[in-house]
Design a protein around this motif. Structure first.
Motif, mmCIF file in Angstrom:
data_model
loop_
_atom_site.group_PDB
_atom_site.id
_atom_site.type_symbol
_atom_site.label_atom_id
_atom_site.label_comp_id
_atom_site.label_asym_id
_atom_site.label_seq_id
_atom_site.Cartn_x
_atom_site.Cartn_y
_atom_site.Cartn_z
ATOM 1 N N GLN A 8 3.927 13.846 6.833
ATOM 2 C CA GLN A 8 4.110 12.465 7.258
ATOM 3 C C GLN A 8 5.150 12.412 8.374
ATOM 4 O O GLN A 8 6.111 13.174 8.375
ATOM 5 N N SER B 212 7.945 15.108 7.384
ATOM 6 C CA SER B 212 8.222 15.321 5.952
ATOM 7 C C SER B 212 7.815 16.735 5.529
ATOM 8 O O SER B 212 7.175 17.467 6.278
ATOM 9 N N PRO C 80 5.365 19.205 3.525
ATOM 10 C CA PRO C 80 3.922 19.058 3.293
ATOM 11 C C PRO C 80 3.588 18.697 1.838
ATOM 12 O O PRO C 80 4.295 19.133 0.922
ATOM 13 N N ILE C 81 2.536 17.922 1.675
ATOM 14 C CA ILE C 81 1.993 17.686 0.332
ATOM 15 C C ILE C 81 0.520 18.082 0.344
ATOM 16 O O ILE C 81 -0.106 18.109 1.395
ATOM 17 N N PHE C 82 -0.005 18.370 -0.842
ATOM 18 C CA PHE C 82 -1.341 18.961 -0.927
ATOM 19 C C PHE C 82 -2.213 18.258 -1.947
ATOM 20 O O PHE C 82 -1.713 17.744 -2.940
ATOM 21 N N ALA C 83 -3.504 18.308 -1.698
ATOM 22 C CA ALA C 83 -4.490 18.025 -2.741
ATOM 23 C C ALA C 83 -5.398 19.240 -2.773
ATOM 24 O O ALA C 83 -6.028 19.576 -1.776
ATOM 25 N N GLN D 86 -9.116 17.465 -6.220
ATOM 26 C CA GLN D 86 -8.203 16.329 -6.080
ATOM 27 C C GLN D 86 -8.548 15.594 -4.786
ATOM 28 O O GLN D 86 -9.226 16.132 -3.920
ATOM 29 N N SER D 87 -8.082 14.368 -4.672
ATOM 30 C CA SER D 87 -8.288 13.676 -3.398
ATOM 31 C C SER D 87 -6.988 12.999 -3.016
ATOM 32 O O SER D 87 -6.198 12.640 -3.872
ATOM 33 N N GLN D 88 -6.777 12.859 -1.730
ATOM 34 C CA GLN D 88 -5.512 12.300 -1.257
ATOM 35 C C GLN D 88 -5.805 11.129 -0.317
ATOM 36 O O GLN D 88 -6.648 11.260 0.568
ATOM 37 N N GLN D 89 -5.158 10.020 -0.553
ATOM 38 C CA GLN D 89 -5.371 8.827 0.273
ATOM 39 C C GLN D 89 -4.023 8.319 0.758
ATOM 40 O O GLN D 89 -2.994 8.565 0.124
ATOM 41 N N PHE D 90 -4.083 7.565 1.852
ATOM 42 C CA PHE D 90 -2.864 6.998 2.414
ATOM 43 C C PHE D 90 -3.022 5.495 2.573
ATOM 44 O O PHE D 90 -3.524 5.024 3.605
ATOM 45 N N PRO D 91 -2.639 4.749 1.556
ATOM 46 C CA PRO D 91 -2.735 3.299 1.653
ATOM 47 C C PRO D 91 -1.895 2.791 2.830
ATOM 48 O O PRO D 91 -0.921 3.434 3.219
ATOM 49 N N PHE D 92 -2.270 1.670 3.366
ATOM 50 C CA PHE D 92 -1.541 0.995 4.457
ATOM 51 C C PHE D 92 -1.640 1.754 5.782
ATOM 52 O O PHE D 92 -0.801 1.587 6.654
ATOM 53 N N THR D 93 -2.617 2.651 5.898
ATOM 54 C CA THR D 93 -2.809 3.343 7.178
ATOM 55 C C THR D 93 -4.258 3.156 7.629
ATOM 56 O O THR D 93 -5.121 2.797 6.835
ATOM 57 N N GLN E 253 0.206 3.982 10.508
ATOM 58 C CA GLN E 253 0.545 2.835 9.659
ATOM 59 C C GLN E 253 -0.052 1.561 10.245
ATOM 60 O O GLN E 253 0.056 1.306 11.441
#
Lengths: 157, 153
Positions: A45, A109, A111-114, A118-125, A147
């Motif tokens: 991020q 930031s 790193p983060i992983f899925a 798993q699934s990864q989403q970014f609300p508000f983007t 954003q």
């Protein structure tokens, strides 16, 4: 129509894959369709003058090849921890390069992983760029999410 | 007592009450999934003078109930996007409150929401505090993770 920073993303991504792994990657037209069952997602991020997320979507097979190459492992030698380390290093380098062309000051930031399943989403983007590539007969994608301007949803306070 | 434990309890109770009008209480149970249910994990990262993350691990069923209250919809009307937005909003508020305890300047990232069977893992970070709460029979967990400095490795 050219997407936000599309040519720079293609250029930096190609450079990182080449210097870090010695892999040649080529941009591909079209959208990247994937199943979360077989995809590893790594994201960093960006926070500051520009706020958003840089995300790499990779098929499992390619993740194994990346990990084996980065850590000089034998075929089949990658485990979930080494895969995370390898993808973390890759997205961190790609993110660092892309950050350098975004409005400053901004910070990157951890790193983060899925992982697979798993699934990864970014609300508000909103997705502003998706670049599809091919490498060693596998397709993968790099996306930028920016954003969204503050939107008032009905929240009962 | 873990670092920030009292603050996590105070902020979480306060946020869930003010936004959702729900009373949540600290649970002495360890956070565990009931019957292998899926977990929706919200995470905001903190960068600057202090680096780490605040994570909110919540069973999907509870996250749906949260979204239905937050957006004033029936539970069956909540879409996946709204469920993720709802958890993202709660994570963002929790992270924002925790950030206020940290040395300045610090910056909060956008929330990320991950569907997982195990809760979110952030390599390169160590867990410094985690508190399990109970709401409607569901356990959820708020955790603070700190980035491991290279010298400590």
């Amino acid at each position: 129509m050219m997407q936000f920073l599309e040519s720079e993303i293609q250029q930096y991504n190609k450079l990182v894959w080449s210097t870090l792994l010695g892999f040649d990657i080529q941009p591909e037209p079209g959208t990247f369709d994937f199943s979360s069952e077989d995809t590893v997602t790594g994201s960093v991020q960006v926070t500051g003058k520009w706020n958003g997320v840089i995300t790499l979507y990779l098929p499992s097979l390619l993740v194994n090849k990346i990990t084996e190459t980065m850590f000089s492992l034998e075929s089949g030698g990658a485990n979930p921890e080494t895969k995370k380390d390898a993808i973390g290093e890759l997205i961190n380098m790609i993110g660092g390069n892309i950050k350098s062309i975004l409005p400053q000051p901004s910070v990157l930031s951890t790193p983060i992983f899925a992982m697979e399943g798993q699934s990864q989403q970014f609300p508000f983007t909103k997705k502003v760029t998706q670049c599809k590539f091919t490498c060693k007969d596998s397709s993968f994608a790099l996306s930028l999410y920016e954003q969204k301007p503050a939107e008032k949803k009905t929240v009962s306070a | 007592m873990q670092q920030f434990e009292n603050e996590i309890i105070h902020y979480t109770k306060d946020i869930w009450k003010s936004i959702l009008d729900l009373d949540v209480n600290k649970s002495e149970d360890a956070f565990s999934q009931l019957g292998g249910e899926s977990i929706l994990a919200g995470c905001v990262q903190i960068t600057g003078s202090w680096e780490g993350a605040v994570a909110l691990d919540c069973p999907v069923e509870l996250a749906k109930k949260v979204a239905s209250i937050m957006f004033q919809l029936k539970e069956e009307e909540t879409t996946t996007d709204l469920v993720e937005d709802g958890l993202g909003e709660l994570t963002n508020m929790t992270g924002g409150n925790i950030k206020s305890l940290l040395p300045e300047p610090c910056y909060l990232s956008l929330p990320a929401v991950t569907m997982t069977q195990h809760g979110l893992r952030i390599p390169g970070s160590e867990l410094i505090s985690t508190v399990t709460f109970k709401c409607w029979g569901y356990n959820f967990r708020v955790s603070v993770l700190k980035k491991i400095e290279k010298d400590d490795e």
